[in-house]
Design a protein around this motif. Structure first.
Motif, mmCIF file in Angstrom:
data_model
loop_
_atom_site.group_PDB
_atom_site.id
_atom_site.type_symbol
_atom_site.label_atom_id
_atom_site.label_comp_id
_atom_site.label_asym_id
_atom_site.label_seq_id
_atom_site.Cartn_x
_atom_site.Cartn_y
_atom_site.Cartn_z
ATOM 1 N N LYS A 499 1.136 -1.215 -0.223
ATOM 2 C CA LYS A 499 0.238 0.422 -0.337
ATOM 3 C C LYS A 499 0.965 1.179 -0.081
ATOM 4 O O LYS A 499 2.038 1.452 0.424
ATOM 5 C CB LYS A 499 -0.505 -0.277 1.649
ATOM 6 N N CYS A 500 0.516 1.950 -0.633
ATOM 7 C CA CYS A 500 1.665 3.418 -1.526
ATOM 8 C C CYS A 500 0.655 4.560 -1.881
ATOM 9 O O CYS A 500 -0.692 4.074 -2.297
ATOM 10 C CB CYS A 500 2.385 3.186 -1.896
ATOM 11 N N ASP A 501 0.711 5.695 -1.035
ATOM 12 C CA ASP A 501 0.461 7.028 -1.438
ATOM 13 C C ASP A 501 1.299 7.226 -2.482
ATOM 14 O O ASP A 501 2.422 7.768 -1.706
ATOM 15 C CB ASP A 501 0.413 7.859 -0.244
ATOM 16 N N VAL A 502 0.971 7.667 -3.860
ATOM 17 C CA VAL A 502 1.757 8.070 -4.780
ATOM 18 C C VAL A 502 0.789 9.653 -5.391
ATOM 19 O O VAL A 502 -0.451 10.110 -5.575
ATOM 20 C CB VAL A 502 1.381 6.962 -6.245
ATOM 21 N N TYR A 503 2.129 10.657 -6.214
ATOM 22 C CA TYR A 503 1.197 11.743 -6.892
ATOM 23 C C TYR A 503 1.865 12.068 -7.770
ATOM 24 O O TYR A 503 3.212 12.047 -7.885
ATOM 25 C CB TYR A 503 1.677 12.961 -5.745
ATOM 26 N N ILE A 504 1.437 11.916 -9.396
ATOM 27 C CA ILE A 504 2.247 11.984 -10.597
ATOM 28 C C ILE A 504 2.402 13.503 -10.262
ATOM 29 O O ILE A 504 0.955 14.505 -10.977
ATOM 30 C CB ILE A 504 1.174 11.803 -11.828
ATOM 31 N N GLU A 505 3.232 14.082 -10.438
ATOM 32 C CA GLU A 505 3.311 15.588 -10.213
ATOM 33 C C GLU A 505 3.526 15.228 -12.261
ATOM 34 O O GLU A 505 3.353 17.130 -12.654
ATOM 35 C CB GLU A 505 5.494 15.445 -10.681
ATOM 36 N N THR A 506 3.548 14.869 -13.374
ATOM 37 C CA THR A 506 3.997 15.102 -15.129
ATOM 38 C C THR A 506 2.049 15.045 -15.206
ATOM 39 O O THR A 506 1.631 14.196 -15.271
ATOM 40 C CB THR A 506 4.452 14.222 -15.256
ATOM 41 N N LYS A 509 1.714 12.554 -20.145
ATOM 42 C CA LYS A 509 2.095 10.686 -19.882
ATOM 43 C C LYS A 509 2.714 10.661 -19.352
ATOM 44 O O LYS A 509 4.039 9.644 -18.674
ATOM 45 C CB LYS A 509 2.785 11.121 -21.352
ATOM 46 N N GLY A 510 1.699 10.705 -17.288
ATOM 47 C CA GLY A 510 2.793 10.634 -16.403
ATOM 48 C C GLY A 510 1.875 9.321 -15.898
ATOM 49 O O GLY A 510 0.907 9.035 -15.859
ATOM 50 N N GLY A 511 2.841 8.504 -15.197
ATOM 51 C CA GLY A 511 2.527 7.660 -14.637
ATOM 52 C C GLY A 511 3.277 7.124 -13.167
ATOM 53 O O GLY A 511 4.719 6.883 -13.661
ATOM 54 N N VAL A 512 2.653 5.787 -12.132
ATOM 55 C CA VAL A 512 3.222 5.624 -11.457
ATOM 56 C C VAL A 512 2.665 4.370 -11.094
ATOM 57 O O VAL A 512 1.833 3.770 -11.551
ATOM 58 C CB VAL A 512 3.458 6.524 -10.059
ATOM 59 N N PHE A 513 3.651 3.585 -9.986
ATOM 60 C CA PHE A 513 3.981 1.940 -9.644
ATOM 61 C C PHE A 513 3.331 1.344 -9.301
ATOM 62 O O PHE A 513 4.760 2.149 -8.007
ATOM 63 C CB PHE A 513 4.085 1.078 -11.322
ATOM 64 N N ILE A 514 3.338 0.227 -8.241
ATOM 65 C CA ILE A 514 3.693 -0.400 -6.899
ATOM 66 C C ILE A 514 3.648 -1.734 -7.631
ATOM 67 O O ILE A 514 2.785 -2.451 -8.539
ATOM 68 C CB ILE A 514 3.021 -0.142 -5.566
ATOM 69 N N ALA A 515 4.633 -2.034 -7.079
ATOM 70 C CA ALA A 515 4.851 -3.931 -7.820
ATOM 71 C C ALA A 515 4.724 -5.075 -6.557
ATOM 72 O O ALA A 515 5.764 -4.476 -5.375
ATOM 73 C CB ALA A 515 6.028 -4.181 -8.405
ATOM 74 N N PHE A 607 11.543 8.340 -17.008
ATOM 75 C CA PHE A 607 11.848 9.613 -16.492
ATOM 76 C C PHE A 607 11.204 10.596 -16.676
ATOM 77 O O PHE A 607 11.484 11.296 -16.914
ATOM 78 C CB PHE A 607 13.543 9.907 -16.732
ATOM 79 N N GLN A 608 10.299 10.909 -14.578
ATOM 80 C CA GLN A 608 9.677 11.556 -14.585
ATOM 81 C C GLN A 608 9.214 11.685 -12.830
ATOM 82 O O GLN A 608 9.222 11.080 -11.961
ATOM 83 C CB GLN A 608 7.829 11.324 -14.737
ATOM 84 N N PHE A 609 9.280 13.638 -12.758
ATOM 85 C CA PHE A 609 8.853 13.892 -11.783
ATOM 86 C C PHE A 609 7.845 12.737 -10.963
ATOM 87 O O PHE A 609 6.854 12.403 -11.431
ATOM 88 C CB PHE A 609 8.820 14.365 -10.736
ATOM 89 N N ALA A 610 7.650 12.403 -9.243
ATOM 90 C CA ALA A 610 6.435 11.970 -9.022
ATOM 91 C C ALA A 610 7.163 11.149 -7.181
ATOM 92 O O ALA A 610 8.169 11.487 -7.372
ATOM 93 C CB ALA A 610 6.364 10.373 -9.821
ATOM 94 N N GLN A 611 5.553 11.546 -6.792
ATOM 95 C CA GLN A 611 6.812 11.492 -5.796
ATOM 96 C C GLN A 611 5.742 9.809 -4.641
ATOM 97 O O GLN A 611 4.502 9.544 -5.151
ATOM 98 C CB GLN A 611 5.331 12.739 -4.826
ATOM 99 N N PHE A 612 5.988 9.902 -3.408
ATOM 100 C CA PHE A 612 5.365 8.647 -2.858
ATOM 101 C C PHE A 612 5.640 8.468 -1.450
ATOM 102 O O PHE A 612 6.486 9.255 -0.890
ATOM 103 C CB PHE A 612 6.446 7.309 -3.154
ATOM 104 N N ASP A 613 4.556 8.073 -0.114
ATOM 105 C CA ASP A 613 4.202 8.254 0.915
ATOM 106 C C ASP A 613 3.495 7.124 1.388
ATOM 107 O O ASP A 613 2.908 6.538 0.865
ATOM 108 C CB ASP A 613 3.470 9.787 0.649
ATOM 109 N N ASN A 614 4.250 6.899 2.839
ATOM 110 C CA ASN A 614 3.221 6.775 3.342
ATOM 111 C C ASN A 614 3.247 4.781 3.069
ATOM 112 O O ASN A 614 2.031 4.469 2.590
ATOM 113 C CB ASN A 614 1.635 6.995 3.368
ATOM 114 N N PHE A 615 4.540 4.429 2.370
ATOM 115 C CA PHE A 615 4.767 3.123 2.335
ATOM 116 C C PHE A 615 4.684 1.869 2.975
ATOM 117 O O PHE A 615 4.557 2.169 4.319
ATOM 118 C CB PHE A 615 5.675 3.012 1.411
#
Length: 621
Positions: A499-506, A509-515, A607-615
């Motif tokens: 479980k993780c909080d995520v924030y797409i800055e772009t 074409k922005g995208g994030v994942f957990i795995a 390669f893009q800016f993104a943030q993650f929190d509360n992992f």
């Protein structure tokens, strides 16, 4: 290389103990030289190391742990030699090309700022600087680098080249008098104890500037013992540098446990002082930089070798090794077969050495118990009545150091805590106001750079986060993935909830994942398989079976936009996978059978800016 990545997270006193075994004089390995990577943001075997200049106008000399490691080494041994070498380079230096020599002045400036930053911010004097690890060199760049070093008052910094093969650098030096003048040391990797004629003709110092790379069991120790002697005896190399310093990275990454010792469990404090530490001590505790080899070195009649060194002040050290072929095969290069058998070796001290009254003896016998002995001091040799003559009975896989020095010791600490697996429940909210290191504990960046970040404009829940800070592909040394990824946890994890909080800055074409169940890392990261849960700024989600995104298990719409926080939850139990967005189900009971286990991970689409929190990860039986 990222091979010391986990070391910085060790609790005290265990971290200091590990450092003592590596650097403290007359205690453990008592190392004379420390070579570090000049972090370039790219994958360099087992992870990425952050650059001090992610971008052209960006300078930060507190990223990563290399500064800290050099300071800890200097704290223990003020005379240790420091060397820096780039593996990868930040992308802006290439101006769109995967090549660091597009602008020679700019790349030289980048390297010189690292040297100057080491001095200004950390009071570290860099002694040697390299060109580009195991990649092409540019003759004009080497000359430009020397001129810029001199212009900045860094005449004391010597250049080593080319950290690859003996040729073509040595041949180029023989044909170019200016190049010959600016290169101080020729460094080759994994030379197999041999040099080439052109390298010897230069009359420069010859170093095995990367060697070993072998599992740190007794065979690895035998490899190390053999080449420490024979690199000089066969190839006149006066320095041998082991890759790597300490196996402090996840064991399943490439070249697991290929360090002089093992320290890969900061969560438990467990570490192992492996045999290569004490093999090193046979040479390093009884010689120093500035000592020189005597001409009377060579091979023993029935296998093995002997080397003798002196400080020119009356001290003498003789190192004898009888490593067998089966007990000393290094990972590279190929080792032709040879035979070693029991023998007697008689040494006669002549000249001023004939007056030496007593010599200390240290002994190692590799192999299985009860014969196995590691760095034990034996009875002294008394030479007054023997005319400077002594005889050693030598068996297979033995190492003797016979020396006038009385300062050697086998340092020890109480046993560290027992080995434990990575915690089944692990949380990190990244709420560190003034982090000692830029990376979050236990996260191992494999492509991209994930750093602590403070949102100045957000005083709320997400003021402190973990941010992926690269928006440009670096000049690569290995096969970096096209996505960024940082792994964490226990490779044996199968059933997990991540479980993780995520924030797409772009915005585009922005995208994030957990795995979960990520099964590859390091230089193999591009082909990593696993279960990847992606969300994209265009309002979609995707579930893939690989990092590259070729194997698609599910996809569909999701209420997602850029620059908003979302909570992703991925649950993997047996062959069934489910995912949630902000606590609401996106899919359930997706059937996935491969891989069966692996790390947890976070990352971005490119390669893009993104943030993650509360992992938060929880592994289930």
């Amino acid at each position: 290389m990222a091979t010391s990545r986990l070391l910085v997270n060790y609790p005290e006193p265990y971290r200091s103990q590990i450092l003592d075994y590596l650097f403290k004089p007359n205690f453990g390995a008592s190392l004379h030289i420390l070579k570090v990577e000049i972090g370039g943001d790219g994958q360099t075997t087992d992870g990425t190391e952050p650059s001090h200049m992610h971008y052209a106008l960006d300078e930060n000399y507190f990223r990563g742990y290399e500064w800290w490691l050099m300071k800890e080494a200097k704290k223990r041994n003020p005379n240790i030699t420091l060397m820096g070498l780039p593996w990868s380079f930040p992308g802006w230096l290439g101006k769109g090309f995967n090549w660091p020599y597009v602008n020679l002045q700019l790349t030289a400036y980048y390297v010189v700022t690292w040297i100057e930053g080491a001095k200004y911010y950390h009071d570290l004097d860099i002694d040697y600087i390299g060109i580009w690890n195991e990649r092409s060199f540019d003759i004009n760049y080497i000359k430009v680098l020397r001129r810029m070093l001199n212009y900045q008052g860094l005449q004391h910094v010597k250049i080593i080249a080319s950290d690859n093969l003996w040729e073509p650098i040595s041949a180029s030096m023989l044909l170019d008098s200016e190049l010959m003048k600016v290169i101080d040391v020729i460094g080759a990797h994994y030379p197999g104890t041999h040099t080439v004629k052109d390298a010897r003709l230069t009359k420069k110092k010859l170093w095995s500037s990367e060697d070993f790379s072998t599992l740190n069991n007794d065979v690895g120790a035998g490899c190390w013992g053999r080449i420490l002697n024979q690199n000089y005896i066969n190839g006149y190399m006066t320095s041998t540098i082991a890759w790597n310093l300490v196996a402090s990275y996840y064991d399943q990454l490439p070249y697991g446990r290929s360090g002089l010792m093992t320290a890969q469990e900061p969560w438990s404090g467990h570490y192992v002082v492996e045999a290569p530490i004490w093999i090193t001590a046979h040479t390093t505790q009884f010689t120093q930089p500035g000592w020189y080899y005597l001409k009377t070195v060579g091979h023993l009649e029935k296998g093995g070798s002997y080397a003798a060194l002196t400080d020119g002040l009356g001290n003498l050290t003789i190192i004898v090794e009888t490593m067998s072929h089966r007990h000393s095969v290094c990972i590279r290069p190929h080792l032709p077969y040879f035979n070693v058998s029991r023998q007697f070796a008689t040494f006669v001290l002549k000249g001023s050495f004939s007056e030496i009254p007593e010599m200390q003896v240290w002994y190692t016998k590799l192999g299985k118990a009860p014969e196995r002995v590691i760095f034990k001091q034996l009875d002294s040799l008394w030479l007054l009545d023997s005319g400077g003559r002594f005889t050693l009975e030598l068996g297979e896989d033995e190492l003797f150091t016979v020396t006038t020095l009385t300062t050697g010791s086998k340092g020890s600490y109480p046993l560290p805590p027992k080995s434990k697996p990575f915690p089944r429940v692990y949380k990190d909210d990244f709420n560190v106001d003034y982090p000692f290191f830029s990376e979050a504990p236990n996260f191992a960046d494999q492509t991209g750079v994930f750093e602590y970040f403070m949102n100045v404009e957000d005083p709320g829940e997400h003021r402190f986060t973990l941010r992926q800070v690269l928006n440009q592909r670096p000049i690569t040394w290995a096969a970096d993935a096209f996505n960024t990824i940082s792994v964490i946890g226990d490779y044996e994890w199968s059933n997990v909830t991540i479980k993780c909080d995520v924030y797409i800055e772009t915005l585009e074409k922005g995208g994030v994942f957990i795995a979960g169940r990520v099964n590859k890392g390091g230089i193999l990261i591009r082909s990593a398989r696993g279960i990847f849960f992606w969300i994209f700024a265009n309002g979609t989600y995707r579930v893939t079976g690989d990092l590259a995104g070729w194997v698609i298990y599910a996809l569909g719409p999701a209420e997602v936009i850029a620059q908003e926080w979302y909570t992703l939850t991925l649950t993997i139990k047996g062959p069934l996978v489910s995912g949630m967005l902000n606590g609401k189900s996106l899919w359930t009971d997706l059937h996935v059978s491969f891989p069966e286990n692996g790390w947890a991970a976070i990352g971005t689409q490119s390669f893009q800016f993104a943030q993650f929190d509360n992992f938060h990860v929880e592994a289930m039986p």
